[in-house]
Write an enzyme that holds these catalytic residues in place. Sequence first.
Site, PDB file in Angstrom:
ATOM      1  CE  LYS A 207      40.125  52.715  27.557  1.00 19.12           C
ATOM      2  NZ  LYS A 207      40.181  51.557  26.648  1.00 19.12           N
TER       3      LYS A 207
ATOM      4  CG  ASP B 181      42.589  49.852  28.551  1.00 18.23           C
ATOM      5  OD1 ASP B 181      42.499  49.461  27.384  1.00 18.23           O
ATOM      6  OD2 ASP B 181      43.455  50.682  28.904  1.00 18.23           O
TER       7      ASP B 181
HETATM    8  P1  NDP Z   1      47.639  44.473  30.078  1.00 15.88           P
HETATM    9  O1  NDP Z   1      47.652  45.295  31.307  1.00 15.88           O
HETATM   10  O2  NDP Z   1      47.070  43.086  30.143  1.00 15.88           O
HETATM   11  O3  NDP Z   1      49.108  44.356  29.477  1.00 15.88           O
HETATM   12  C1  NDP Z   1      49.888  45.430  29.110  1.00 15.88           C
HETATM   13  C2  NDP Z   1      51.264  44.876  28.804  1.00 15.88           C
HETATM   14  O4  NDP Z   1      52.089  45.862  28.207  1.00 15.88           O
HETATM   15  C3  NDP Z   1      52.004  44.390  30.031  1.00 15.88           C
HETATM   16  O5  NDP Z   1      52.699  43.237  29.675  1.00 15.88           O
HETATM   17  C4  NDP Z   1      52.938  45.559  30.333  1.00 15.88           C
HETATM   18  O6  NDP Z   1      54.088  45.180  31.034  1.00 15.88           O
HETATM   19  C5  NDP Z   1      53.313  45.925  28.936  1.00 15.88           C
HETATM   20  N1  NDP Z   1      53.880  47.265  28.788  1.00 15.88           N
HETATM   21  C6  NDP Z   1      53.469  48.440  29.302  1.00 15.88           C
HETATM   22  N2  NDP Z   1      54.234  49.429  28.834  1.00 15.88           N
HETATM   23  C7  NDP Z   1      55.137  48.858  28.019  1.00 15.88           C
HETATM   24  C8  NDP Z   1      56.169  49.340  27.200  1.00 15.88           C
HETATM   25  N3  NDP Z   1      56.456  50.640  27.152  1.00 15.88           N
HETATM   26  N4  NDP Z   1      56.874  48.460  26.456  1.00 15.88           N
HETATM   27  C9  NDP Z   1      56.607  47.136  26.494  1.00 15.88           C
HETATM   28  N5  NDP Z   1      55.639  46.625  27.241  1.00 15.88           N
HETATM   29  C10 NDP Z   1      54.920  47.470  27.993  1.00 15.88           C
HETATM   30  O7  NDP Z   1      46.879  45.327  28.976  1.00 15.88           O
HETATM   31  P2  NDP Z   1      46.145  44.847  27.660  1.00 15.88           P
HETATM   32  O8  NDP Z   1      46.915  43.762  27.010  1.00 15.88           O
HETATM   33  O9  NDP Z   1      44.718  44.625  27.973  1.00 15.88           O
HETATM   34  O10 NDP Z   1      46.223  46.166  26.782  1.00 15.88           O
HETATM   35  C11 NDP Z   1      47.354  46.484  25.966  1.00 15.88           C
HETATM   36  C12 NDP Z   1      46.956  47.576  25.009  1.00 15.88           C
HETATM   37  O11 NDP Z   1      45.864  47.137  24.190  1.00 15.88           O
HETATM   38  C13 NDP Z   1      46.505  48.891  25.620  1.00 15.88           C
HETATM   39  O12 NDP Z   1      46.875  49.951  24.764  1.00 15.88           O
HETATM   40  C14 NDP Z   1      44.983  48.740  25.608  1.00 15.88           C
HETATM   41  O13 NDP Z   1      44.345  49.997  25.636  1.00 15.88           O
HETATM   42  C15 NDP Z   1      44.789  48.053  24.285  1.00 15.88           C
HETATM   43  N6  NDP Z   1      43.532  47.359  24.140  1.00 15.88           N
HETATM   44  C16 NDP Z   1      43.173  46.345  24.993  1.00 15.88           C
HETATM   45  C17 NDP Z   1      41.988  45.676  24.793  1.00 15.88           C
HETATM   46  C18 NDP Z   1      41.619  44.508  25.635  1.00 15.88           C
HETATM   47  O14 NDP Z   1      40.585  43.864  25.320  1.00 15.88           O
HETATM   48  N7  NDP Z   1      42.376  44.136  26.634  1.00 15.88           N
HETATM   49  C19 NDP Z   1      41.037  46.081  23.740  1.00 15.88           C
HETATM   50  C20 NDP Z   1      41.557  47.091  22.844  1.00 15.88           C
HETATM   51  C21 NDP Z   1      42.750  47.716  23.081  1.00 15.88           C
HETATM   52  P3  NDP Z   1      54.225  45.430  32.627  1.00 15.88           P
HETATM   53  O15 NDP Z   1      53.655  44.189  33.235  1.00 15.88           O
HETATM   54  O16 NDP Z   1      55.690  45.572  32.819  1.00 15.88           O
HETATM   55  O17 NDP Z   1      53.455  46.677  32.966  1.00 15.88           O
END
Ligand code: NDP
Length: 449
Positions: free
Chosen positions: A129, A169
């Site tokens: 990572k 990520d």
């Molecule tokens: P993104 O950056 O696309 O989205 C993250 C989202 O979470 C944003 O909408 C962000 O909002 C929101 N967010 C952050 N903190 C909080 C919080 N405390 N409460 C509510 N919403 C919050 O990331 P991903 O969707 O790619 O990743 C999300 C999770 O999934 C992470 O833990 C990542 O490690 C995991 N993951 C992702 C994979 C992938 O293929 N993308 C694969 C496996 C795991 P804001 O815009 O306000 O920051």
Amino acid sequence: MSLNNVQLREIYDGLVSRNAHETEFLQAVLEVLESLEPVVEQRPELLEQGVIERMVEPERIVCFRIPWVDDAGRVRVNRGFRVQFNSAIGPYKGGLRLHPSVTLSVIKFLGFEQIFKNSLTGLPMGGGKGGSDFDPKGKSDGEVMRFCQSFMTELQRHIGPDTDVPAGDIGVGGREIGYLFGQYKRLRNEFTGVLTGKKVGAGGSLARTEATGYGVCYFTNEMLAAANDSFQGKTVVISGSGNVAIYANQKATQLGGKVVAMSDSNGYIYDPNGIDYQVIQEIKEVRRARIKTYLDFVPSARYVEGCAGIWTVPCDVALPCATQNELDGQAAEALIANGVKFVAEGANMPCTPQAVAAFQAAGIPFGPAKAANAGGVATSGLEMSQNSMRLNWTFEEVDQRLHQIMKDIYASAASAAEEYGMPGNLVAGANIAGFLKVADAMLWQGVSY
Ligand code: NDP
């Protein structure tokens, strides 16, 4: 701490004394070690050969300076990381996170989890990572590009299609992968599958964008099926509104569920008529705006300031898809009191240990991230296969493989839990199933690293 095995406790205590400030990493390790107690009792050679001691120590950590120039001409400096945790079953593989909360502890926790997740997919990928404390929010495209180019200028020394294959990520989507890939190609003069999440038509795989969200729902579907149930008619709450959350919404809806709440780090929206994933896609991916603007599209919906409140919305299925430790013990109790029936983690470690314990104590089937969100990296593995073969599969072909992989992950986690005397405990099952494959590969390779 509930570690009864003396040797495992010694390993954990040693880790605490050397990494006392790495709270996220220690949290992730403790959960795995607790699951492994019945395994080391049956297989003492794992401790004798130091397999677990080796597994909790990364093979390599790279930490470096990332200087870049902002639009005002000022030099800025961020910190970059790549943790190459374990390569026993394949090249290191894992995403890059760009977020101000990134520290070595966060990257180590994610890299450690990635070892087991990648193993569970059945594909030949080790665990790694990386990331930086750079915050892409509010930066111009030019600033993001210059940052990514500087990041890759150092990172390229440490990665390669047969060595270490990063991906996206939090904060790293198609735009950032493009800038990173362009810089790698320029510096190395080679077009290879060194990164996944590439643009379709430029080495990317169809269905990669959708894969993690779809995979979470395929996994949840298996949990539902094991309870003779389905998504049909279920009320679903999904936290986050990023890549994982958007496509989890799409698939949960396709499977017959109704997604009534989603969030970002400022607050959450509630729409009892069901949230159309395409509206969220427009807000987040096209306009890069706040989720609050959902009310411009659907004025009858409600917006509530503060993201944690989302867990007070009654639902049958809860899918935390935002970030680590976003759902604590209190939130879990609120969900349980409101009748939640199934929980699966779309984000990495979104539930605190107290929350997981509360769900398990209430007998609620709980799908841990390592298993439930492995669809993203699994499809990255399929992207690597397509790159190596220099051909492209159709969306349907990739989706079909993803679906089968998620079914297989559920089956192996459920059967490992059963075999080691913890039927229904998918946390322990996923940890054990993921661990055994890597452990056996390490034993086979000798004490080589
Ligand atoms: P993104 O950056 O696309 O989205 C993250 C989202 O979470 C944003 O909408 C962000 O909002 C929101 N967010 C952050 N903190 C909080 C919080 N405390 N409460 C509510 N919403 C919050 O990331 P991903 O969707 O790619 O990743 C999300 C999770 O999934 C992470 O833990 C990542 O490690 C995991 N993951 C992702 C994979 C992938 O293929 N993308 C694969 C496996 C795991 P804001 O815009 O306000 O920051």
